[in-house]
Design an enzyme around this catalytic site. Structure first.
Site, mmCIF file in Angstrom:
data_model
loop_
_atom_site.group_PDB
_atom_site.id
_atom_site.type_symbol
_atom_site.label_atom_id
_atom_site.label_comp_id
_atom_site.label_asym_id
_atom_site.label_seq_id
_atom_site.Cartn_x
_atom_site.Cartn_y
_atom_site.Cartn_z
ATOM 1 N N GLU A 46 -8.850 9.193 6.681
ATOM 2 C CA GLU A 46 -8.820 8.276 7.808
ATOM 3 C C GLU A 46 -9.079 9.103 9.064
ATOM 4 O OE1 GLU A 46 -5.870 4.625 6.587
ATOM 5 O OE2 GLU A 46 -4.948 6.404 7.484
ATOM 6 N N GLU A 82 0.844 -1.184 0.000
ATOM 7 C CA GLU A 82 0.000 0.000 0.000
ATOM 8 C C GLU A 82 0.885 1.242 0.000
ATOM 9 O OE1 GLU A 82 -3.440 2.124 2.820
ATOM 10 O OE2 GLU A 82 -2.218 0.449 3.577
#
Length: 371
Positions: free
Chosen positions: A237, A154
């Site tokens: 997030e 990622e």
């Protein structure tokens, strides 16, 4: 005909004028369309006919809702908080590609890294001050063209960081990527490797090439050129609160290179579509033929199912979404089509109204003839 008294006529005219003013105000302020609000934990919808907006509330049971707009989304509810030394509450986001079998309509992803000449993208964020969060642009890489589960690596680009949070792992230095200087963090979360690029100060909007970050990741040994780019995502997030955060706009394009038939690239092709139809249901057997002179690796076939049709089961390929503009992706066993060769897949579905076949197909972004 009886005439109304003068006072009544005056009152009636005044009332009509007031109603006309109200109607004009309502017309002037009414939105062009109703935005779509999603509160389901993993609920999603599509925007621009090509991207998926997802709620993706995976780290908390507190309510969260996102409202999809024409070009992005906004976080309209984000209750609760989680410790800032752990994982965030969620990742509300918009993406091009595939996320746990949910694939954006007509996407060219997964695509082999070596076959991508460029991946231009543009993002505009809207921030708030009463929350703890990052604005994170995520790029996912894997050795296989998988469309489900967690990828091997990622890449995170932190456009903004508010509060006492930090990326996974530890800072390993700085780097200049895409003409900007970044803090570079490297680590793992137990399921995948994470390479994070953190902006020293907030970036509200930027147009750049995703491949600049992919190539930097390959150079650092955290991916290889024969791996696949599977998903490009932009969102937030949040650890605490977050209502009001917004992706104002998002775009993502995959440009393939290396000549016709190159890995993940365009190819000369033909498609045959054979069906078995009964009232309310059907099966389709699709054969994709490479009519070019070079092999095709990691193929995807995009087409649009006629209105009323829905895929219920597929074999020898993954087909998603279940209706509308769908994309069939090769499995590990049939990802290569030799020159003059073919691969076949099939699916079963339901339909309403009269039955029809798709009227166009594209292989890795290139239109095919119909056999």
């Amino acid at each position: 005909m009886r005439r109304l008294p003068h006072q009544t006529r005056t009152l009636f005219a005044t009332l009509l004028t007031a109603l006309a003013v109200v109607a004009a105000l309502m017309t002037a302020t009414a939105p062009a369309r109703a935005d779509t609000t999603i509160c389901e934990q993993y609920g999603s919808t599509t925007i621009q006919g090509r991207y998926v907006v997802q709620n993706n509330r995976w780290g908390t049971s507190a309510p969260q809702c996102v409202t999809a707009t024409d070009n992005g989304f906004r976080l309209t509810q984000a209750d609760g908080s989680v410790p800032t030394n752990g994982a965030p509450k969620s990742y509300p986001s918009v993406f091009n590609g595939c996320h746990y079998t949910n694939c954006s309509p007509g996407t060219a992803l997964p695509a082999r890294i070596s076959g991508i000449s460029g991946a231009p993208t543009s993002i505009s964020y809207g921030y708030v001050g009463d929350a703890v969060y990052n604005a994170s642009y995520d790029i996912w890489l894997d050795p296989t063209p998988r469309t489900d589960g967690v990828n091997r690596t990622e890449i995170m680009i932190w456009f903004n960081k508010v509060g006492p949070i930090q990326p996974i792992g530890s800072q390993v230095g700085t780097a200049t990527v895409g003409g900007r200087t970044w803090q570079v963090w490297s680590g793992g979360n137990g399921t995948n490797d994470v390479l994070s690029f953190v902006a020293p100060s907030a970036i509200s909007s930027w147009s750049f090439d995703v491949m600049d970050f992919v190539r930097e990741t390959v150079a650092r040994g955290m991916a290889q050129n024969d791996w696949y780019l599977t998903s490009i995502q932009a969102g937030f997030e949040p650890w605490q609160n977050g209502a009001g955060l917004a992706v104002n706009s998002f775009s993502s394009t995959i440009e393939t290179g290396g000549g016709p038939g190159g890995p993940g690239g365009p190819a000369a092709c033909s498609v045959s579509y054979a069906t078995n139809v009964w009232p309310g249901g059907f099966t389709a057997n699709v054969t994709v033929r490479n009519t070019g002179s070079a092999p095709v690796d990691g193929w995807t076939l995009a087409f649009t199912l006629p209105s009323g049709q829905r895929v219920t089961h597929a074999w020898n390929a993954t087909v998603a979404p279940s209706s509308g503009a769908v994309t069939a992706r090769a499995t590990d066993n049939n990802a290569r089509i030799a020159p003059g060769g073919s691969q076949s897949f099939g699916f079963q579905g339901t339909y309403s109204g009269s039955f029809a076949q798709p009227n166009g197909y594209s292989l890795n972004g290139t239109a095919c003839t119909t056999a």
